[in-house]
Design an enzyme around this catalytic site. Structure first.
Site, PDB file in Angstrom:
ATOM      1  CD  GLU A  29      -1.842  -2.382   1.473  1.00 48.50           C
ATOM      2  OE1 GLU A  29      -0.645  -2.696   1.697  1.00 48.50           O
ATOM      3  OE2 GLU A  29      -2.801  -3.181   1.568  1.00 48.50           O
ATOM      4  CG  HIS A  31       5.512   0.123  -3.496  1.00 49.44           C
ATOM      5  ND1 HIS A  31       5.547  -1.097  -2.868  1.00 49.44           N
ATOM      6  CD2 HIS A  31       6.788   0.573  -3.488  1.00 49.44           C
ATOM      7  CE1 HIS A  31       6.789  -1.388  -2.519  1.00 49.44           C
ATOM      8  NE2 HIS A  31       7.567  -0.384  -2.869  1.00 49.44           N
TER       9      HIS A  31
HETATM   10  P1  AMP Z   1      11.137   0.559  -2.883  1.00 54.83           P
HETATM   11  O1  AMP Z   1      10.383  -0.382  -3.746  1.00 54.83           O
HETATM   12  O2  AMP Z   1      11.348   0.078  -1.481  1.00 54.83           O
HETATM   13  O3  AMP Z   1      12.385   1.087  -3.536  1.00 54.83           O
HETATM   14  O4  AMP Z   1      10.210   1.844  -2.714  1.00 54.83           O
HETATM   15  C1  AMP Z   1       9.710   2.532  -3.831  1.00 54.83           C
HETATM   16  C2  AMP Z   1       9.081   3.806  -3.367  1.00 54.83           C
HETATM   17  O5  AMP Z   1       8.036   3.532  -2.458  1.00 54.83           O
HETATM   18  C3  AMP Z   1      10.071   4.735  -2.646  1.00 54.83           C
HETATM   19  O6  AMP Z   1       9.824   6.074  -3.044  1.00 54.83           O
HETATM   20  C4  AMP Z   1       9.728   4.512  -1.204  1.00 54.83           C
HETATM   21  O7  AMP Z   1      10.020   5.619  -0.385  1.00 54.83           O
HETATM   22  C5  AMP Z   1       8.222   4.306  -1.286  1.00 54.83           C
HETATM   23  N1  AMP Z   1       7.738   3.579  -0.122  1.00 54.83           N
HETATM   24  C6  AMP Z   1       8.230   2.418   0.383  1.00 54.83           C
HETATM   25  N2  AMP Z   1       7.565   2.078   1.501  1.00 54.83           N
HETATM   26  C7  AMP Z   1       6.654   3.049   1.727  1.00 54.83           C
HETATM   27  C8  AMP Z   1       5.666   3.275   2.725  1.00 54.83           C
HETATM   28  N3  AMP Z   1       5.492   2.430   3.730  1.00 54.83           N
HETATM   29  N4  AMP Z   1       4.907   4.389   2.637  1.00 54.83           N
HETATM   30  C9  AMP Z   1       5.077   5.261   1.619  1.00 54.83           C
HETATM   31  N5  AMP Z   1       5.981   5.096   0.625  1.00 54.83           N
HETATM   32  C10 AMP Z   1       6.763   4.017   0.690  1.00 54.83           C
END
Ligand code: AMP
Length: 298
Positions: A29, A31
């Site tokens: 959620e 993402h």
């Molecule tokens: P990642 O797939 O972990 O590289 O994350 C992709 C994007 O999703 C990045 O901009 C993260 O900061 C964002 N993201 C990851 N976890 C969360 C979360 N719990 N709440 C909001 N955004 C998130």
């Protein structure tokens, strides 16, 4: 929704204002909230799924990173993605790059201390994605507040015509910040991991009752985590743009915490800004009132 394996194929599906959401996949959620925000503001939403080898320090961590294209396609489409950019490694890195991007000194403290080279890997891949996809806007989570600062700075330093938009953290129903890594947590570690968000909640309560001293706020986060058997690797209050330690909470910043929980390194933070009348506004994020798709859609 189009699934594109090359930058060119992704751009062929564009119309109007382009919003981009870079991810490493195994969507949750957090993402999905970025995809929804992009969908509200843009004509075409391009979601990227790319597990970036440059930002992992160990091959083991890279190999164990969860991947499921069919699952991610469904979730991305339901949330409003128009294009899913899922490139093979050699589309993004046809050769070992000789050009890399480092953003310093923002990348040095906090995560930079514990994951040397991590932000150079992030900054290099984000630069490649922005250059190849050329979006008008790119959405990033404040969950990774230091990463957001690094990305904002590289976009400004390298004159990318992309607006970077930071979005609030989404949390599981008990407060744990959503992360694709949460699926690796066993029952006991899952309980201990709550020390991160409980520490931040306690700091938020103190802020709302007038506490502004950084050392006190960090100590509150640490003690609360310790009560749950969790030793934090760091608890620091920093300025949101420069990621520099501050002594007093008198500007936009974030209280960042990190811990090793079992095999997983988890990070979390409490972002704090100031409203138009100077009123303080901590943003703990949004807590889900249902079980996350991390567990429900596997
Ligand atoms: P990642 O797939 O972990 O590289 O994350 C992709 C994007 O999703 C990045 O901009 C993260 O900061 C964002 N993201 C990851 N976890 C969360 C979360 N719990 N709440 C909001 N955004 C998130």
């Amino acid at each position: 929704m189009e699934v594109a394996g090359s930058f060119e194929a992704a751009r062929k599906s564009y119309r109007g204002v382009i919003g981009c959401v870079p991810t490493m996949g195994f969507l949750h959620e957090g993402h999905l909230s970025l995809i929804e925000a992009a969908h509200r503001d843009s004509d075409t939403v391009v979601v990227t799924l790319f597990v970036n080898p440059l930002q992992f320090s160990s091959a083991e961590d890279l190999d164990s990173y969860p991947r499921d294209l069919a699952r991610d396609s469904e979730l991305a489409q339901e949330s409003g993605a128009d294009v899913l950019f899922a490139p093979p490694l050699d589309e993004v890195f046809p050769t070992e790059p000789h050009t890399t991007v480092t953003v310093r000194p923002l990348a040095d403290p906090l995560e930079g201390v514990h994951r040397p080279g991590h932000f150079a890997g992030v900054a290099t891949v984000v630069t490649k994605l922005l250059a190849g996809l050329r979006p008008d806007r790119a959405y990033f989570g404040r969950k990774d507040a230091q990463q957001l600062a690094v990305v904002k700075r590289l976009v400004s330093d390298l004159s990318f015509p992309t607006e970077v938009i930071g979005c609030s953290t989404i949390r599981e129903s008990d407060g744990l910040a959503l992360s694709s890594r949460n699926i690796h947590l066993g029952t006991e570690d899952r309980q201990r991991a709550l020390g991160l968000s409980q520490g931040l909640r306690a700091a938020q309560t103190a802020i709302l009752t007038g506490e502004r001293d950084a050392a006190t706020l960090c100590q509150i986060a640490r003690s609360e985590a310790e009560e749950r058997g969790l030793a934090l690797q760091y608890a620091e209050l920093v300025d949101a743009e420069e990621v520099k330690r501050i002594k007093t909470l008198d500007r936009t910043g974030f209280l960042a915490v990190a811990a090793l929980v079992g095999e997983s390194r988890l990070i979390d933070n409490l972002c704090v800004s100031f409203g138009p009348d100077g009123q303080i506004e901590p943003d703990f994020g949004r807590v889900l009132d249902h079980r996350s798709v991390l567990y429900e859609r596997r």
